[in-house]
Design a protein around this motif. Structure first.
Motif, PDB file in Angstrom:
ATOM      1  N   TRP A  15      13.902   3.822  11.912  1.00 40.12           N
ATOM      2  CA  TRP A  15      13.082   2.606  11.915  1.00 40.12           C
ATOM      3  C   TRP A  15      13.400   1.747  10.688  1.00 40.12           C
ATOM      4  N   VAL A  16      13.045   0.491  10.780  1.00 43.80           N
ATOM      5  CA  VAL A  16      13.250  -0.393   9.614  1.00 43.80           C
ATOM      6  C   VAL A  16      12.437   0.114   8.420  1.00 43.80           C
ATOM      7  N   THR A  17      11.267   0.699   8.696  1.00 44.20           N
ATOM      8  CA  THR A  17      10.438   1.226   7.593  1.00 44.20           C
ATOM      9  C   THR A  17      11.146   2.379   6.881  1.00 44.20           C
ATOM     10  N   ASP A  18      11.832   3.218   7.655  1.00 41.61           N
ATOM     11  CA  ASP A  18      12.569   4.339   7.038  1.00 41.61           C
ATOM     12  C   ASP A  18      13.652   3.798   6.110  1.00 41.61           C
ATOM     13  N   TYR A  19      14.350   2.761   6.594  1.00 37.64           N
ATOM     14  CA  TYR A  19      15.419   2.189   5.760  1.00 37.64           C
ATOM     15  C   TYR A  19      14.839   1.647   4.449  1.00 37.64           C
ATOM     16  N   LEU A  20      13.733   0.900   4.566  1.00 34.24           N
ATOM     17  CA  LEU A  20      13.136   0.299   3.366  1.00 34.24           C
ATOM     18  C   LEU A  20      12.673   1.387   2.391  1.00 34.24           C
ATOM     19  N   ALA A  21      12.087   2.447   2.931  1.00 38.69           N
ATOM     20  CA  ALA A  21      11.562   3.514   2.072  1.00 38.69           C
ATOM     21  C   ALA A  21      12.686   4.291   1.390  1.00 38.69           C
ATOM     22  N   LYS A  22      13.808   4.455   2.104  1.00 45.36           N
ATOM     23  CA  LYS A  22      14.865   5.331   1.573  1.00 45.36           C
ATOM     24  C   LYS A  22      15.948   4.580   0.820  1.00 45.36           C
ATOM     25  N   HIS A  23      16.193   3.312   1.199  1.00 49.97           N
ATOM     26  CA  HIS A  23      17.412   2.660   0.689  1.00 49.97           C
ATOM     27  C   HIS A  23      17.190   1.382  -0.110  1.00 49.97           C
ATOM     28  N   LEU A  24      16.036   0.726   0.026  1.00 46.09           N
ATOM     29  CA  LEU A  24      15.871  -0.515  -0.749  1.00 46.09           C
ATOM     30  C   LEU A  24      15.393  -0.133  -2.157  1.00 46.09           C
ATOM     31  N   PRO A  25      16.169  -0.497  -3.181  1.00 46.48           N
ATOM     32  CA  PRO A  25      15.780  -0.117  -4.534  1.00 46.48           C
ATOM     33  C   PRO A  25      14.425  -0.712  -4.903  1.00 46.48           C
ATOM     34  N   PRO A  26      13.604   0.004  -5.695  1.00 46.15           N
ATOM     35  CA  PRO A  26      12.320  -0.547  -6.114  1.00 46.15           C
ATOM     36  C   PRO A  26      12.532  -1.898  -6.796  1.00 46.15           C
ATOM     37  N   GLY A  27      11.590  -2.818  -6.635  1.00 47.60           N
ATOM     38  CA  GLY A  27      11.730  -4.149  -7.222  1.00 47.60           C
ATOM     39  C   GLY A  27      10.815  -5.123  -6.530  1.00 47.60           C
ATOM     40  N   SER A  28      10.930  -6.392  -6.912  1.00 50.20           N
ATOM     41  CA  SER A  28      10.124  -7.451  -6.288  1.00 50.20           C
ATOM     42  C   SER A  28      11.036  -8.304  -5.418  1.00 50.20           C
ATOM     43  N   TYR A  29      10.585  -8.553  -4.212  1.00 49.15           N
ATOM     44  CA  TYR A  29      11.392  -9.279  -3.232  1.00 49.15           C
ATOM     45  C   TYR A  29      10.522 -10.318  -2.524  1.00 49.15           C
ATOM     46  N   ASP A  30      11.187 -11.222  -1.784  1.00 49.18           N
ATOM     47  CA  ASP A  30      10.473 -12.058  -0.812  1.00 49.18           C
ATOM     48  C   ASP A  30      10.773 -11.463   0.558  1.00 49.18           C
ATOM     49  N   PHE A  31       9.752 -10.879   1.170  1.00 54.31           N
ATOM     50  CA  PHE A  31       9.917 -10.278   2.496  1.00 54.31           C
ATOM     51  C   PHE A  31       9.518 -11.276   3.575  1.00 54.31           C
ATOM     52  N   TYR A  32      10.332 -11.366   4.599  1.00 49.99           N
ATOM     53  CA  TYR A  32      10.036 -12.177   5.785  1.00 49.99           C
ATOM     54  C   TYR A  32      10.026 -11.211   6.967  1.00 49.99           C
ATOM     55  N   LEU A  33       8.853 -11.044   7.592  1.00 51.75           N
ATOM     56  CA  LEU A  33       8.696 -10.035   8.641  1.00 51.75           C
ATOM     57  C   LEU A  33       8.410 -10.723   9.962  1.00 51.75           C
ATOM     58  N   CYS A  34       9.152 -10.364  11.009  1.00 46.52           N
ATOM     59  CA  CYS A  34       8.936 -11.007  12.307  1.00 46.52           C
ATOM     60  C   CYS A  34       9.111  -9.996  13.438  1.00 46.52           C
ATOM     61  N   GLY A  35       8.094  -9.909  14.283  1.00 40.52           N
ATOM     62  CA  GLY A  35       8.186  -9.006  15.430  1.00 40.52           C
ATOM     63  C   GLY A  35       6.831  -8.478  15.813  1.00 40.52           C
ATOM     64  N   ARG A  36       6.775  -7.177  16.116  1.00 40.33           N
ATOM     65  CA  ARG A  36       5.542  -6.564  16.609  1.00 40.33           C
ATOM     66  C   ARG A  36       4.527  -6.344  15.484  1.00 40.33           C
ATOM     67  N   THR A  37       3.253  -6.392  15.859  1.00 41.50           N
ATOM     68  CA  THR A  37       2.156  -6.173  14.906  1.00 41.50           C
ATOM     69  C   THR A  37       2.322  -4.855  14.149  1.00 41.50           C
ATOM     70  N   GLU A  38       2.683  -3.796  14.885  1.00 41.37           N
ATOM     71  CA  GLU A  38       2.747  -2.465  14.252  1.00 41.37           C
ATOM     72  C   GLU A  38       3.801  -2.447  13.148  1.00 41.37           C
ATOM     73  N   MET A  39       4.965  -3.068  13.416  1.00 40.86           N
ATOM     74  CA  MET A  39       6.013  -3.093  12.391  1.00 40.86           C
ATOM     75  C   MET A  39       5.518  -3.866  11.168  1.00 40.86           C
ATOM     76  N   ILE A  40       4.867  -4.992  11.416  1.00 40.25           N
ATOM     77  CA  ILE A  40       4.441  -5.842  10.300  1.00 40.25           C
ATOM     78  C   ILE A  40       3.374  -5.117   9.473  1.00 40.25           C
ATOM     79  N   ARG A  41       2.483  -4.416  10.144  1.00 38.68           N
ATOM     80  CA  ARG A  41       1.468  -3.635   9.423  1.00 38.68           C
ATOM     81  C   ARG A  41       2.138  -2.524   8.605  1.00 38.68           C
ATOM     82  N   ASP A  42       3.039  -1.770   9.219  1.00 39.31           N
ATOM     83  CA  ASP A  42       3.660  -0.638   8.520  1.00 39.31           C
ATOM     84  C   ASP A  42       4.502  -1.106   7.333  1.00 39.31           C
TER      85      ASP A  42
END
Ligand code: FAD
Length: 223
Positions: A176-203
């Motif tokens: 899932w995209v959440t798994d990628y973010l949790a495992k591979h995106l280095p900690p830091g501050s970003y501008d996130f743009y989220l588009c799609g299903r409610t569940e993905m945006i909540r998670d």
């Protein structure tokens, strides 16, 4: 990116020019662009059909002569099957442009996260000259990676996140995209743009609260 001058409430008439299937459940349509109809990448139009209204994000760039949409066929849906079957030349009414899901340049890296047809507004952004972002596209199988060529040419990092059984190609990710973010995106501050299903945006929002404090989050919920 500033908002266009077209009045969102004005009703426009458009004509279906072309339709092509991108996968077994998703198709693209091309429509005539009414004179003076202006929009910013990330905005959407709202079809008005027999008393119901349905929004679709534009995938075309603001300089294109026609308007294009990427639409998932929802079985037993009230409207998407009508667009999937309409004769070329059929006329539709819509209002717009609507929405505020616009790219806001900043010093923080931009992370675009989408599932399925949630890729649509990012396609318009990429086609309008926005580059250098990281894009995660979450789909079940590789045939749903719409507009990959557009993003390979514009993104700093394009990650296909496949949640089904098929193995991703080089550079892709299984999960899932959440798994990628949790495992591979280095900690830091970003501008996130989220588009799609409610569940993905909540998670993803919960994950951002946890791991990426100081980030900004822009969202566009499809359903
Ligand atoms: C801001 C915004 C932008 C949108 N942009 C797009 C876009 O670019 N492309 C696009 O395909 N859709 C987009 N949508 C969704 C679109 O507006 C419709 O909701 C969708 O096409 C279903 O309409 P329908 O009349 O066919 O089905 P409906 O009769 O409204 O729905 C039938 C059932 O299907 C479910 N459902 C609705 N949408 C989906 C879906 N995509 N996948 C699976 N199940 C669904 C509903 O929860 C409902 O239970 C957007 C929605 C919003 C709010």
């Amino acid at each position: 990116m500033s908002l266009p001058k077209t009045t969102p409430s004005s009703i426009q008439v458009t004509e279906l020019l072309k339709r092509g299937w991108l996968s077994k459940n998703t198709f693209e349509i091309e429509l005539t662009r009414p004179a003076q109809f202006d929009f910013a990448p990330g905005q959407r139009i709202r079809f008005i059909h027999q008393g119901s209204q349905r929004d679709y994000s534009l995938i075309s760039g603001p300089d294109n002569e026609t308007l294009s949409l990427c639409i998932r066929y929802v079985e037993r849906g009230a409207f998407s099957p009508i667009l999937a079957a309409a004769r070329i030349g059929s006329q539709f009414h819509f209002s717009g442009p609507h929405g505020y899901f616009l790219f806001q340049p900043s010093k923080r890296p931009a992370i675009f996260v989408s599932t399925g047809t949630g890729i649509a507004p990012f396609c318009a952004m990429a086609r309008s000259g926005i580059t250098g972002f990281t894009l995660l596209h979450g789909v079940r199988s590789a045939d749903e990676l719409y507009y990959a060529a557009v993003f390979r040419a514009t993104a700093k990092l394009y990650v296909a996140c496949l949640s089904g059984a098929s193995k991703p190609a080089a550079g892709g990710f299984q999960g899932w995209v959440t798994d990628y973010l949790a495992k591979h995106l280095p900690p830091g501050s970003y501008d996130f743009y989220l588009c799609g299903r409610t569940e993905m945006i909540r998670d993803v929002t919960l994950l951002i609260d946890d791991r990426f404090q100081g980030s900004l989050v822009y969202t566009e919920i499809f359903y």
